[in-house]
Every structure is written in C-alpha cells, then in structure tokens.
Enzyme design. Structure first.
Site, PDB file in Angstrom:
ATOM      1  N   LYS A  14       6.818  -4.786  -3.842  1.00  0.00           N
ATOM      2  CA  LYS A  14       8.108  -4.394  -3.232  1.00  0.00           C
ATOM      3  C   LYS A  14       8.395  -5.187  -1.954  1.00  0.00           C
ATOM      4  O   LYS A  14       9.477  -5.707  -1.771  1.00  0.00           O
ATOM      5  CB  LYS A  14       8.116  -2.906  -2.822  1.00  0.00           C
ATOM      6  CG  LYS A  14       8.033  -1.912  -3.926  1.00  0.00           C
ATOM      7  CD  LYS A  14       8.260  -0.488  -3.397  1.00  0.00           C
ATOM      8  CE  LYS A  14       7.210   0.017  -2.443  1.00  0.00           C
ATOM      9  NZ  LYS A  14       5.890   0.304  -2.995  1.00  0.00           N
ATOM     10  N   ARG A  88      11.007   8.256  -2.156  1.00  0.00           N
ATOM     11  CA  ARG A  88       9.698   8.366  -2.793  1.00  0.00           C
ATOM     12  C   ARG A  88       9.567   9.662  -3.578  1.00  0.00           C
ATOM     13  O   ARG A  88       8.525   9.905  -4.188  1.00  0.00           O
ATOM     14  CB  ARG A  88       8.625   8.304  -1.720  1.00  0.00           C
ATOM     15  CG  ARG A  88       7.978   6.905  -1.633  1.00  0.00           C
ATOM     16  CD  ARG A  88       6.698   7.030  -0.929  1.00  0.00           C
ATOM     17  NE  ARG A  88       5.738   6.001  -1.000  1.00  0.00           N
ATOM     18  CZ  ARG A  88       5.751   4.836  -0.373  1.00  0.00           C
ATOM     19  NH1 ARG A  88       6.799   4.435   0.288  1.00  0.00           N
ATOM     20  NH2 ARG A  88       4.722   4.025  -0.436  1.00  0.00           N
ATOM     21  N   ARG A 127      -4.285  -7.878  -0.044  1.00  0.00           N
ATOM     22  CA  ARG A 127      -3.061  -7.948   0.762  1.00  0.00           C
ATOM     23  C   ARG A 127      -3.333  -8.007   2.265  1.00  0.00           C
ATOM     24  O   ARG A 127      -4.161  -7.291   2.796  1.00  0.00           O
ATOM     25  CB  ARG A 127      -2.202  -6.723   0.454  1.00  0.00           C
ATOM     26  CG  ARG A 127      -0.954  -6.634   1.320  1.00  0.00           C
ATOM     27  CD  ARG A 127       0.073  -5.747   0.734  1.00  0.00           C
ATOM     28  NE  ARG A 127      -0.338  -4.360   0.652  1.00  0.00           N
ATOM     29  CZ  ARG A 127       0.425  -3.404   0.126  1.00  0.00           C
ATOM     30  NH1 ARG A 127       1.609  -3.708  -0.372  1.00  0.00           N
ATOM     31  NH2 ARG A 127       0.000  -2.159   0.090  1.00  0.00           N
ATOM     32  N   ARG A 162      -4.023  -3.732   6.054  1.00  0.00           N
ATOM     33  CA  ARG A 162      -3.625  -2.340   6.317  1.00  0.00           C
ATOM     34  C   ARG A 162      -4.804  -1.398   6.102  1.00  0.00           C
ATOM     35  O   ARG A 162      -5.602  -1.621   5.191  1.00  0.00           O
ATOM     36  CB  ARG A 162      -2.487  -1.950   5.362  1.00  0.00           C
ATOM     37  CG  ARG A 162      -1.165  -2.550   5.761  1.00  0.00           C
ATOM     38  CD  ARG A 162      -0.119  -2.416   4.692  1.00  0.00           C
ATOM     39  NE  ARG A 162      -0.092  -1.124   4.008  1.00  0.00           N
ATOM     40  CZ  ARG A 162       0.838  -0.773   3.138  1.00  0.00           C
ATOM     41  NH1 ARG A 162       1.825  -1.599   2.848  1.00  0.00           N
ATOM     42  NH2 ARG A 162       0.813   0.400   2.553  1.00  0.00           N
ATOM     43  N   ARG A 173      -2.731   6.954  -3.429  1.00  0.00           N
ATOM     44  CA  ARG A 173      -1.322   6.526  -3.369  1.00  0.00           C
ATOM     45  C   ARG A 173      -0.751   6.325  -4.766  1.00  0.00           C
ATOM     46  O   ARG A 173       0.409   6.640  -5.030  1.00  0.00           O
ATOM     47  CB  ARG A 173      -1.200   5.226  -2.554  1.00  0.00           C
ATOM     48  CG  ARG A 173      -1.320   5.472  -1.063  1.00  0.00           C
ATOM     49  CD  ARG A 173      -0.944   4.252  -0.268  1.00  0.00           C
ATOM     50  NE  ARG A 173      -1.956   3.228  -0.357  1.00  0.00           N
ATOM     51  CZ  ARG A 173      -1.712   1.926  -0.398  1.00  0.00           C
ATOM     52  NH1 ARG A 173      -0.480   1.478  -0.370  1.00  0.00           N
ATOM     53  NH2 ARG A 173      -2.687   1.059  -0.476  1.00  0.00           N
TER      54      ARG A 173
HETATM   55  P1  AMP Z   1       4.289   1.537   1.997  1.00  0.00           P
HETATM   56  O1  AMP Z   1       4.298   0.519   3.091  1.00  0.00           O
HETATM   57  O2  AMP Z   1       5.624   1.705   1.345  1.00  0.00           O
HETATM   58  O3  AMP Z   1       3.176   1.304   1.010  1.00  0.00           O
HETATM   59  O4  AMP Z   1       3.985   2.958   2.697  1.00  0.00           O
HETATM   60  C1  AMP Z   1       2.761   3.185   3.369  1.00  0.00           C
HETATM   61  C2  AMP Z   1       2.598   4.670   3.626  1.00  0.00           C
HETATM   62  O5  AMP Z   1       3.649   5.139   4.475  1.00  0.00           O
HETATM   63  C3  AMP Z   1       2.663   5.571   2.405  1.00  0.00           C
HETATM   64  O6  AMP Z   1       1.423   5.661   1.721  1.00  0.00           O
HETATM   65  C4  AMP Z   1       3.071   6.894   3.022  1.00  0.00           C
HETATM   66  O7  AMP Z   1       1.979   7.509   3.684  1.00  0.00           O
HETATM   67  C5  AMP Z   1       4.059   6.449   4.096  1.00  0.00           C
HETATM   68  N1  AMP Z   1       5.447   6.372   3.581  1.00  0.00           N
HETATM   69  C6  AMP Z   1       6.227   5.265   3.455  1.00  0.00           C
HETATM   70  N2  AMP Z   1       7.437   5.565   2.980  1.00  0.00           N
HETATM   71  C7  AMP Z   1       7.450   6.907   2.806  1.00  0.00           C
HETATM   72  C8  AMP Z   1       8.421   7.847   2.334  1.00  0.00           C
HETATM   73  N3  AMP Z   1       9.627   7.441   1.904  1.00  0.00           N
HETATM   74  N4  AMP Z   1       8.086   9.153   2.309  1.00  0.00           N
HETATM   75  C9  AMP Z   1       6.879   9.582   2.719  1.00  0.00           C
HETATM   76  N5  AMP Z   1       5.896   8.754   3.165  1.00  0.00           N
HETATM   77  C10 AMP Z   1       6.184   7.440   3.217  1.00  0.00           C
END
Ligand code: AMP
Length: 216
Positions: A14, A88, A127, A162, A173
């Site tokens: 993404k 999400r 990553r 990360r 996740r």
């Molecule tokens: P990402 O960078 O999209 O992989 O998001 C990393 C982490 O941020 C996720 O595993 C969640 O803990 C949190 N997160 C990101 N976007 C959301 C969302 N829309 N709702 C809830 N938690 C989020």
C-alpha cells in the site's frame, strides 16, 4: 481530481504504491499508519500509549484515528488524495463517508491490492522506512533496496525497521486484517467502487495495473 483508497493486507505494498501514485498524479498521500507513527515519535502521552498498541499489531481506537485523519484531510489543500491504512473496518468506512460528505468530496476508486500471506510476510521482514520522508524500501526486493545501506535515497536521512515488522506482530496484523478489513471489499464492491489488482508482482508491474485503472 481523484480520491483513491488503497485496501490491502499488511505489507502488501500500500505505502509503496501510494508514493508512486502521489508522484505521478500529484495527489496527496495520506497514511493513517504514518500519522500514528509521527504521533509516537513526538513522545507525547498519547504517542506512548499508541506505541504499545501498534507494537502488538492491534488496531488503535476508531476515535483517535479519525481525529488524526480529519486534521490531515482538512489541512490538505490539494487536487485529491490517495488514502491508505484507512478505513480498516466497517465503522471507519461509514465514518469516512460522513467525513467526505461534510467537505463535499467523494471516493473515485477503491483499489484492492491482492497478495498471499507468504509474500506479505516476506515483504514485512525486509521492509525499511525513512524516518523523515516516509519512503519505503525492501531488502528482499532488488528494485526497492536503498542505494546506500541505512540511508534514504531521497533525503539522505536514516531508514529504519518498524517495530511491528516482526513475524509475531505481522501474524496478528494479518488476522486483524482478515477479520476487520477484508469485509470492506464487499462493502465497496456493492457501491461499484472496487477495482482489484494482483499485488504479488514487482512494484512497477503492480503500478502499471493501477495506471490502467486511474488513466495513464
Ligand atoms: P500501517 O502503517 O497501515 O501498517 O499501520 C500500522 C499500525 O497502525 C496498525 O497495525 C495499527 O496498529 C495502526 N493503524 C493504522 N491505521 C489504522 C486505522 N485506520 N485504524 C486503527 N489502527 C490503525
């Protein structure tokens, strides 16, 4: 003006595709993960709480994410956006409809990046991301390796792994994605907005499929 949402499993590409879309079409890239990570690095009280939740691979509360998203959407004065990491779950999807309605915007495409578990897991383990500009690298993909070890090609700042990109967190996740996020595919299909792309290919092949959807 185009408003695009990317939906995918964790580490499906993404962020990488959103950056390519941002560069080519001049859309603003909004990542709720990046907004949350930036709150974490500010070391605020909220940031410390968020860090604990995110490290475990769990979702942050809908209210907190909506608050950050609203600030970003309202302060961005651009032609359109590419939004990733949000919505999400179904509640966030209906909240997004409300937010966009309030500012007279609508979604043009929801692009679903389809990738199998094994490929996403491998991408997650390799990553790296720039602390400063957010550019994403991958040590397991020769097209996405940084030119210099540990240094961002774009801005020369440090790139890092990360703390949720470990196998244990990734599995949580991925399950959270299957349970909460995957139902959005039917939600957007029923609205006639969904486009599907095979994201198991290399990033430029995937981007070319996205260009075919948005327009070259
Ligand atoms: P990402 O960078 O999209 O992989 O998001 C990393 C982490 O941020 C996720 O595993 C969640 O803990 C949190 N997160 C990101 N976007 C959301 C969302 N829309 N709702 C809830 N938690 C989020």
């Amino acid at each position: 003006m185009k408003n695009i949402i990317l939906i995918a499993a964790p580490a499906a590409g993404k962020g990488t595709q959103a950056k390519l879309i941002e560069e080519k079409y001049g859309l603003i890239h909004i990542s709720t993960g990046d907004l949350l990570r930036s709150e974490v690095s500010s070391n605020s009280e909220l940031g410390i709480e968020l860090d604990k939740i995110m490290k475990k691979g769990q979702l942050v509360s809908d209210e907190i994410v909506e608050d950050l998203l609203r600030k970003k959407i309202n302060s961005s004065n651009s032609n359109g956006f590419v939004l990733e990491g949000y919505p999400r779950n179904l509640n966030q999807a209906s909240r997004l409809d409300v937010i966009l309605n309030e500012i007279n915007k609508k979604i043009d495409y929801v692009i679903y990046l389809d990738v199998p578990f094994e490929i996403a897991l491998k991408r997650s383990s390799g990553r790296l991301q720039c602390k400063y500009c957010g550019k994403i690298y991958n040590l397991n993909d020769e097209k996405l390796r940084p030119l210099k070890n540990g240094i961002c090609n774009n801005c020369g700042k440090e790139i890092y792994q990360r703390n949720d990109d470990n196998e244990e967190s990734f599995k949580i996740r991925f399950n959270t994605y299957l349970e909460n996020t995957k139902p959005l595919i039917d939600y957007y299909k029923s609205k006639g907005l969904l486009k599907e792309v095979d994201s198991s290919k290399d990033c430029y092949t995937v981007f070319s499929s996205i260009e075919n959807i948005i327009g070259k």
